[in-house]
Design a protein around this motif. Sequence first.
Motif, PDB file in Angstrom:
ATOM      1  N   THR A 156      32.420  49.868  45.051  1.00 26.99           N
ATOM      2  CA  THR A 156      33.555  48.974  44.782  1.00 26.99           C
ATOM      3  C   THR A 156      34.074  49.101  43.361  1.00 26.99           C
ATOM      4  OG1 THR A 156      32.007  47.190  44.220  1.00 26.99           O
ATOM      5  CG2 THR A 156      32.810  47.267  46.495  1.00 26.99           C
ATOM      6  N   LEU A 157      33.641  50.114  42.626  1.00 24.71           N
ATOM      7  CA  LEU A 157      34.021  50.201  41.216  1.00 24.71           C
ATOM      8  C   LEU A 157      35.509  50.437  41.018  1.00 24.71           C
ATOM      9  CD1 LEU A 157      30.995  52.198  39.786  1.00 24.71           C
ATOM     10  CD2 LEU A 157      31.433  49.744  39.663  1.00 24.71           C
ATOM     11  N   LEU A 158      36.194  50.968  42.022  1.00 22.04           N
ATOM     12  CA  LEU A 158      37.639  51.164  41.931  1.00 22.04           C
ATOM     13  C   LEU A 158      38.386  50.205  42.862  1.00 22.04           C
ATOM     14  CD1 LEU A 158      37.857  55.037  41.536  1.00 22.04           C
ATOM     15  CD2 LEU A 158      38.421  53.290  39.844  1.00 22.04           C
ATOM     16  N   TYR A 159      37.722  49.121  43.215  1.00 22.71           N
ATOM     17  CA  TYR A 159      38.377  48.026  43.925  1.00 22.71           C
ATOM     18  C   TYR A 159      39.176  47.240  42.886  1.00 22.71           C
ATOM     19  CZ  TYR A 159      38.802  43.829  46.874  1.00 22.71           C
ATOM     20  OH  TYR A 159      39.279  42.774  47.613  1.00 22.71           O
ATOM     21  N   PRO A 160      40.521  47.225  42.986  1.00 29.94           N
ATOM     22  CA  PRO A 160      41.334  46.674  41.876  1.00 29.94           C
ATOM     23  C   PRO A 160      41.077  45.215  41.548  1.00 29.94           C
ATOM     24  CG  PRO A 160      42.674  48.035  43.329  1.00 29.94           C
ATOM     25  CD  PRO A 160      41.352  47.858  44.018  1.00 29.94           C
ATOM     26  N   ASN A 161      40.719  44.397  42.560  1.00 31.11           N
ATOM     27  CA  ASN A 161      40.490  42.962  42.351  1.00 31.11           C
ATOM     28  C   ASN A 161      41.794  42.213  42.086  1.00 31.11           C
ATOM     29  OD1 ASN A 161      38.497  40.969  42.472  1.00 31.11           O
ATOM     30  ND2 ASN A 161      38.358  40.796  40.261  1.00 31.11           N
ATOM     31  N   THR A 162      42.899  42.784  42.517  1.00 37.01           N
ATOM     32  CA  THR A 162      44.198  42.137  42.310  1.00 37.01           C
ATOM     33  C   THR A 162      44.385  40.944  43.237  1.00 37.01           C
ATOM     34  OG1 THR A 162      45.173  44.218  41.591  1.00 37.01           O
ATOM     35  CG2 THR A 162      46.680  42.517  42.324  1.00 37.01           C
ATOM     36  N   SER A 163      43.979  41.101  44.490  1.00 33.73           N
ATOM     37  CA  SER A 163      44.163  39.989  45.427  1.00 33.73           C
ATOM     38  C   SER A 163      43.193  38.850  45.147  1.00 33.73           C
ATOM     39  CB  SER A 163      43.967  40.483  46.871  1.00 33.73           C
ATOM     40  OG  SER A 163      42.674  41.029  47.047  1.00 33.73           O
ATOM     41  N   ASP A 164      42.102  39.165  44.426  1.00 33.30           N
ATOM     42  CA  ASP A 164      41.141  38.128  44.059  1.00 33.30           C
ATOM     43  C   ASP A 164      41.378  37.661  42.634  1.00 33.30           C
ATOM     44  OD1 ASP A 164      39.972  38.452  46.494  1.00 33.30           O
ATOM     45  OD2 ASP A 164      38.430  39.826  45.786  1.00 33.30           O
ATOM     46  N   TYR A 165      42.627  37.563  42.235  1.00 36.97           N
ATOM     47  CA  TYR A 165      42.950  37.222  40.853  1.00 36.97           C
ATOM     48  C   TYR A 165      42.639  35.745  40.613  1.00 36.97           C
ATOM     49  CZ  TYR A 165      45.487  37.346  36.432  1.00 36.97           C
ATOM     50  OH  TYR A 165      45.831  37.295  35.099  1.00 36.97           O
ATOM     51  N   SER A 166      41.339  35.466  40.574  1.00 36.91           N
ATOM     52  CA  SER A 166      40.901  34.078  40.450  1.00 36.91           C
ATOM     53  C   SER A 166      40.065  33.875  39.195  1.00 36.91           C
ATOM     54  CB  SER A 166      40.066  33.696  41.681  1.00 36.91           C
ATOM     55  OG  SER A 166      38.972  34.590  41.819  1.00 36.91           O
ATOM     56  N   LYS A 167      40.230  34.786  38.220  1.00 35.42           N
ATOM     57  CA  LYS A 167      39.481  34.701  36.978  1.00 35.42           C
ATOM     58  C   LYS A 167      37.980  34.786  37.217  1.00 35.42           C
ATOM     59  CE  LYS A 167      43.091  34.243  34.389  1.00 35.42           C
ATOM     60  NZ  LYS A 167      43.539  35.332  33.530  1.00 35.42           N
ATOM     61  N   GLU A 168      37.589  35.561  38.224  1.00 39.79           N
ATOM     62  CA  GLU A 168      36.164  35.742  38.485  1.00 39.79           C
ATOM     63  C   GLU A 168      35.575  36.665  37.431  1.00 39.79           C
ATOM     64  OE1 GLU A 168      33.226  37.364  42.048  1.00 39.79           O
ATOM     65  OE2 GLU A 168      35.365  37.820  42.063  1.00 39.79           O
ATOM     66  N   GLY A 169      34.623  36.152  36.675  1.00 40.98           N
ATOM     67  CA  GLY A 169      33.971  36.972  35.673  1.00 40.98           C
ATOM     68  C   GLY A 169      32.574  37.347  36.110  1.00 40.98           C
ATOM     69  N   GLY A 170      31.835  37.973  35.206  1.00 40.73           N
ATOM     70  CA  GLY A 170      30.440  38.262  35.468  1.00 40.73           C
ATOM     71  C   GLY A 170      30.188  39.655  36.009  1.00 40.73           C
ATOM     72  N   LEU A 171      29.009  39.826  36.611  1.00 36.67           N
ATOM     73  CA  LEU A 171      28.560  41.126  37.117  1.00 36.67           C
ATOM     74  C   LEU A 171      29.041  41.330  38.545  1.00 36.67           C
ATOM     75  CD1 LEU A 171      24.904  41.020  35.733  1.00 36.67           C
ATOM     76  CD2 LEU A 171      26.725  42.538  34.958  1.00 36.67           C
ATOM     77  N   THR A 172      30.324  41.480  38.710  1.00 40.95           N
ATOM     78  CA  THR A 172      30.879  41.588  40.059  1.00 40.95           C
ATOM     79  C   THR A 172      30.778  43.002  40.624  1.00 40.95           C
ATOM     80  OG1 THR A 172      33.108  42.093  39.249  1.00 40.95           O
ATOM     81  CG2 THR A 172      32.529  39.766  39.524  1.00 40.95           C
ATOM     82  N   GLY A 173      30.671  44.016  39.760  1.00 40.03           N
ATOM     83  CA  GLY A 173      30.628  45.390  40.249  1.00 40.03           C
ATOM     84  C   GLY A 173      31.927  45.857  40.859  1.00 40.03           C
ATOM     85  N   LYS A 174      33.006  45.140  40.581  1.00 45.35           N
ATOM     86  CA  LYS A 174      34.315  45.540  41.094  1.00 45.35           C
ATOM     87  C   LYS A 174      35.371  45.046  40.137  1.00 45.35           C
ATOM     88  CE  LYS A 174      35.000  41.405  43.947  1.00 45.35           C
ATOM     89  NZ  LYS A 174      35.263  40.879  45.299  1.00 45.35           N
ATOM     90  N   GLY A 175      36.585  45.555  40.294  1.00 39.88           N
ATOM     91  CA  GLY A 175      37.694  45.107  39.470  1.00 39.88           C
ATOM     92  C   GLY A 175      38.064  46.123  38.411  1.00 39.88           C
ATOM     93  N   ILE A 176      39.379  46.382  38.285  1.00 42.90           N
ATOM     94  CA  ILE A 176      39.898  47.315  37.291  1.00 42.90           C
ATOM     95  C   ILE A 176      40.688  46.526  36.257  1.00 42.90           C
ATOM     96  CG2 ILE A 176      41.379  49.315  36.894  1.00 42.90           C
ATOM     97  CD1 ILE A 176      40.949  50.135  39.798  1.00 42.90           C
ATOM     98  N   PRO A 177      40.083  46.208  35.120  1.00 43.36           N
ATOM     99  CA  PRO A 177      40.859  45.556  34.064  1.00 43.36           C
ATOM    100  C   PRO A 177      41.969  46.474  33.568  1.00 43.36           C
ATOM    101  CG  PRO A 177      38.508  45.350  33.662  1.00 43.36           C
ATOM    102  CD  PRO A 177      38.678  46.352  34.762  1.00 43.36           C
ATOM    103  N   ASN A 178      43.001  45.879  33.012  1.00 42.03           N
ATOM    104  CA  ASN A 178      44.101  46.664  32.464  1.00 42.03           C
ATOM    105  C   ASN A 178      43.652  47.595  31.347  1.00 42.03           C
ATOM    106  OD1 ASN A 178      46.542  46.168  33.826  1.00 42.03           O
ATOM    107  ND2 ASN A 178      46.753  44.157  32.873  1.00 42.03           N
ATOM    108  N   SER A 179      42.607  47.193  30.617  1.00 39.58           N
ATOM    109  CA  SER A 179      42.299  47.897  29.373  1.00 39.58           C
ATOM    110  C   SER A 179      40.805  48.076  29.198  1.00 39.58           C
ATOM    111  CB  SER A 179      42.853  47.104  28.183  1.00 39.58           C
ATOM    112  OG  SER A 179      42.248  45.819  28.131  1.00 39.58           O
ATOM    113  N   ILE A 180      40.456  48.851  28.188  1.00 47.46           N
ATOM    114  CA  ILE A 180      39.059  49.046  27.791  1.00 47.46           C
ATOM    115  C   ILE A 180      38.684  47.837  26.942  1.00 47.46           C
ATOM    116  CG2 ILE A 180      37.453  50.577  26.581  1.00 47.46           C
ATOM    117  CD1 ILE A 180      39.605  52.810  27.041  1.00 47.46           C
ATOM    118  N   SER A 181      38.313  46.773  27.601  1.00 47.53           N
ATOM    119  CA  SER A 181      38.140  45.487  26.929  1.00 47.53           C
ATOM    120  C   SER A 181      36.688  45.147  26.658  1.00 47.53           C
ATOM    121  CB  SER A 181      38.785  44.373  27.765  1.00 47.53           C
ATOM    122  OG  SER A 181      38.206  44.319  29.058  1.00 47.53           O
ATOM    123  N   ILE A 182      35.757  46.034  27.074  1.00 42.38           N
ATOM    124  CA  ILE A 182      34.334  45.786  26.836  1.00 42.38           C
ATOM    125  C   ILE A 182      33.620  47.117  26.750  1.00 42.38           C
ATOM    126  CG2 ILE A 182      33.724  45.680  29.261  1.00 42.38           C
ATOM    127  CD1 ILE A 182      32.199  43.567  26.420  1.00 42.38           C
TER     128      ILE A 182
END
Length: 817
Positions: A791-817
């Motif tokens: 799921t590393l390239l699962y965008p997480n756009t539809s789950d735009y619920s401010k879910e943080g943490g160790l989700t193992g998914k989601g593509i942030p806009n930037s190199i933020s960490i």
Amino acid sequence: MEEEIMEKKKIKGTVVLMKKNVLDMNDLKASLFDRVHELFGKGVSLQLISAEHTDPVTLDDVPGHGRIHFVCNSWVYPAHRYKYDRVFFSNKSKINNNVHEIIEMGKLQLSERLTYLPCETPEPLRKYREEELVNLRGNGKGRLKEWDRVYDYATYNDLAMPERGSNFERPVLGRHPSFPYPRRGRTGRKPHKKDPLTESRLFLLRLDIYVPRDEQFSLVKFSDFLAYAVKSLFQVLVPELAALCDKTINEFDSFQDVLDLYEGGIKLPNDATIKKIRDCLPWEMIRELVRNDGERLMKFPTPAVIKEDKSAWRTDEEFARETLAGVNPVIISRLQEFPPASKLDPKAFGNQKSTITKEQIEPYMNGLTVEEALERNKLFILNHHDALMPYLRKINSTSTKTYASRTLFLLQDDDTLKPLAIELSLPHSQGDSHGAVSKVFTPAEEGVEGSVWQLAKAYAAVNDSGYHQLVSHWLNTHAVIEPFIIASNRHLSVIHPIYKLLHPHFKDTMNINALARQTLINAGGVLELTVFPGKYALEMSSAIYRNWVFTDQALPVDLVKRGMAIPDSSCPHGLKLMIEDYPYAVDGLEIWEAIETWVTEYCSFYYPSDEVVKQDTEIQSWWEETRIEGHGDLKDEPWWPEINSRAELIRACTIIIWVASAFHAAVNFGQYPYAGYLPNRPTVSRRFMPEPGTPEYAELEKDPDLAFLKTITAQIQTVLGVSLIEVLSRHSTDEIYLGQRDTPEWTSDAEPLAAFEKFGKKLIEIEGRIMARNNDSRLKNRVGPVKMPYTLLYPNTSDYSKEGGLTGKGIPNSISI
């Protein structure tokens, strides 16, 4: 508008301010002084923010224009800190020629935020546009302070710590042709007293290293970062952690000891040690995390790789699958000649050709010959030989004892890979020019041969882990993107369309890079302590940067270059994958195409022809400076494109966005899920493969698990490394993902807004297809023996619920960490 203002007609406006506060641990002193200045009616700093995500000034019911919104996105300091007036622009699109007057508001100046190419800028705005860029470039002199909004370049001359002796000396990266490197942001600190080539460093725990104030973490981001950095922090501070081991100093005695990190934590041995740790911690909020009774210290979340099955990581199937769907799926390539050759200079390194023979691997090839497998595109290689061999003699002079590895795989009919052989090589004892000394290991499941095979896989994993962290992750995302950020702010006005396009993809990168130079990649830093190249880590990445090519960072180009795909117009994305079930490539190509389409539609709106691109002075100066200054050590390479056409601009922007968003997500956010359990991704090997007749070999026969654990990463390094990657793998609660913006009013141009909305919907469709593929049992590389979906390239756009943490998914806009 001018007439309305002259008549002093009242217009309803809304300004939301946010001041620094005592929770801003980047700057406690200034936060406290804010309170003093309040008594005299003065403010030290203010931030213009919105009730949603960003910082607006909004004017309602402006006669003839309606609502005007100013997206300021900036901290503002007292007037005496500036030699110029601050200018902000609203997002209102082209209305008429009368709306471009500047609205004076004390030291802030607000104008219509129009998206203009330089040649289109109305005359009243041109001066402010040009002056703002001059201010952002600075004069190249002096130490930069927090209120300085200066973007400038420097070499990596801030890694060494000369005051601690010769073991903490490091070469300056980017100063000499022998050590090429991308440039980083300038701080202007004075030279070190003991070494004028080295920049003086801040105290280890200082987190206020200079980056332009608007590049610093938000308070929410900083709070998240601080909270999850606690475990790493006190391990650096407290040497008493070495006393935590129960039987042997700094060793795991069994795999259960490793599992205890997740299942029970480690109990501190005595009250005195607990008190020492608590007393060393700098803030009460952190001290409270270490309980008085010492229970459950250092308990980590269970990594996904062992969540469903605690031993499946040891299988050959999972070892091979992770080259396609793990945390570093960007190295594997198709073998096109046998035996594998080397590109190292034979004059310097002698014969480095692989010693793997047909006789060694054909018994494992399901009846195929090597020639047949090559012809059918069924042989693949994970090759870390050439990158490591030049540094191996240096690396093995330290406590590290490791090899340069080549790992061969066979593609089977179900699209899974089967390991065939692992070659482990060392420099010749008589000198580098005598070539390599190599041993080849083949699969085995039982007896001492099976234990030897498990160790061979561990040595290969150590190579891959180090290369991943230093090159795939740090160099090829964090380091190479920073020059683009600096050049963009120096040469692209905030009202330039390409600035608006790229700006979300630069968020927090300069700040996280600065923190990395302060505590992670510096001499004696966490990375050197936990990854096998140790003190030679950044120096080795410099040698690899010499072969970096900007245009090769495009995913389709990369796949073809590695032989993982061939051009084929009849296939999706114009490529035929050599492994159809290659999760990183399959998901990545969909994301790449979506980004490329969005960038094409956006750029086409503002650039109706190639000629407009050529005449864009800001674009031309931006691109020239990125090459000549930002990547100055490679400035003469012939592969640099000229941005003289719309297609070239689109390709350059697509690559930048891909690297900063999806590529970084693919190589970063899987770190804890895969490598949080260190036996699966060991980062260090401490002794060589045991030879028959030695005590080490006897130990391997008697207790293979103990021998394995005594070979790979030690206990303290493991705890420290796991602490680090837990921090790096977490999404912040204020993360903004690909396909989202921090404000819906980032522009009012209808066509770009419509294109961006289409981009977001496309990403949601991709999410659905990724989940469908993960649920398709025929695609065995999607989940694997560990039952861990990719799921590393699962965008997480539809789950735009401010879910943080160790989700193992989601593509942030930037190199933020």
